[in-house]
Design a protein around this motif. Sequence first.
Motif, short mmCIF file in Angstrom:
data_model
loop_
_atom_site.label_atom_id
_atom_site.label_comp_id
_atom_site.label_asym_id
_atom_site.label_seq_id
_atom_site.Cartn_x
_atom_site.Cartn_y
_atom_site.Cartn_z
N ALA A 138 0.83 -1.21 0.00
CA ALA A 138 0.00 0.00 0.00
C ALA A 138 0.86 1.26 0.00
O ALA A 138 0.58 2.22 -0.73
CB ALA A 138 -0.95 -0.01 1.19
N ASP A 147 2.43 1.70 -3.38
CA ASP A 147 1.46 2.25 -4.33
C ASP A 147 1.40 3.77 -4.25
O ASP A 147 1.38 4.47 -5.28
CB ASP A 147 0.06 1.70 -4.03
CG ASP A 147 -0.13 0.24 -4.42
OD1 ASP A 147 0.66 -0.27 -5.23
OD2 ASP A 147 -1.09 -0.37 -3.90
N ALA A 178 -3.50 -1.88 -3.58
CA ALA A 178 -3.97 -2.50 -2.33
C ALA A 178 -5.24 -1.83 -1.84
O ALA A 178 -6.15 -2.48 -1.33
CB ALA A 178 -2.87 -2.43 -1.28
N ASN A 179 -5.29 -0.50 -2.00
CA ASN A 179 -6.47 0.26 -1.60
C ASN A 179 -7.14 0.83 -2.84
O ASN A 179 -6.55 1.65 -3.56
CB ASN A 179 -6.07 1.41 -0.66
CG ASN A 179 -5.49 0.90 0.65
OD1 ASN A 179 -6.03 -0.04 1.25
ND2 ASN A 179 -4.39 1.49 1.09
N THR A 183 -6.56 4.31 -5.28
CA THR A 183 -5.26 4.93 -5.08
C THR A 183 -4.76 5.63 -6.33
O THR A 183 -4.09 6.66 -6.26
CB THR A 183 -4.22 3.88 -4.61
OG1 THR A 183 -4.63 3.33 -3.36
CG2 THR A 183 -2.83 4.49 -4.45
#
Length: 299
Positions: free
Chosen positions: A187, A190, A218-219, A222
């Motif tokens: 994350a 990223d 991951a989120n 983003t």
Amino acid sequence: MPNQEMLTKVKSANGFIAALDQSGGSTPGALKGYGYKGDEWSSDDEMYDLVHKMRVRIISSPVFNGDKVLGAILFERTMDGDANGKPVPEYLWSKGVVPFLKIDKGLADEANGVQLMKPNPDLGSLLEHAVRKGIFGTKERSVIHLANAAGIADVVAQQFEVGAQVLSHGLVPIIEPEVNIKSAERAAADELLRDEILRHLDRLPEGSEVMLKLSIPANPGTFDALVRHPRVLRVVALSGGFSRTDACRELAKNPGMIASFSRALLEDLRHDTSEADFDRDLGEAIDEIYEASTEKVAA
């Protein structure tokens, strides 16, 4: 200048990009995934002949066409081969599929949590050859393993340096700084990557457009700022080791990102299936990936 008809398709049509560019060390794995045991070839030439036949079978299928597949990324040997009596790039475009070319020569050893691209002194001549072959754009891959700001800055700087050379030949670069989806720092990596890419995008000359090929974040969301950036033609996602089901589920959470899958596209295909079963399995994969690229869901 890029082919304007191809540019319009890539920029505005619905669909995804098929990654058919396994090369070097990844080719045996691709063939084993296709159902070969590994003892069917005894030389590199025999191995590459088998993988070329696999790719020709895929792109020759009636379900593989420009209705849902925007483009296909090719290995250099595939670009130079034929499909049904035509050069592969010409054959793809006859089906409405835009041809791209993988141009990197693999990864350097890890340093500062990343792997840069290996030197590519013959890139200029390769790009000239790609133009003659009717290629629209290129793809070049690096890998990020850790949220190391210096390493990520090096990756992005190298990617945009190569991208500038690609643009100078009238081709569109797909810049691919992959984040390892197994990284414990995924994350954070990223976010560092997004911010570094934005800095380089803001420096691009007016009229220059690039594409980005990124790991699914991951989120979700983003990379929204990259999707909206005026210098970005399209943001595509690699499957990165996810199964097709998992990759499609995660991709669908990210508006504006479309797929550019390799293993996740090919995972159900086998060399010894009948043509009817092959077309059915490929068609189901194409439909699933197309849906994840075009029909988004709340994260």
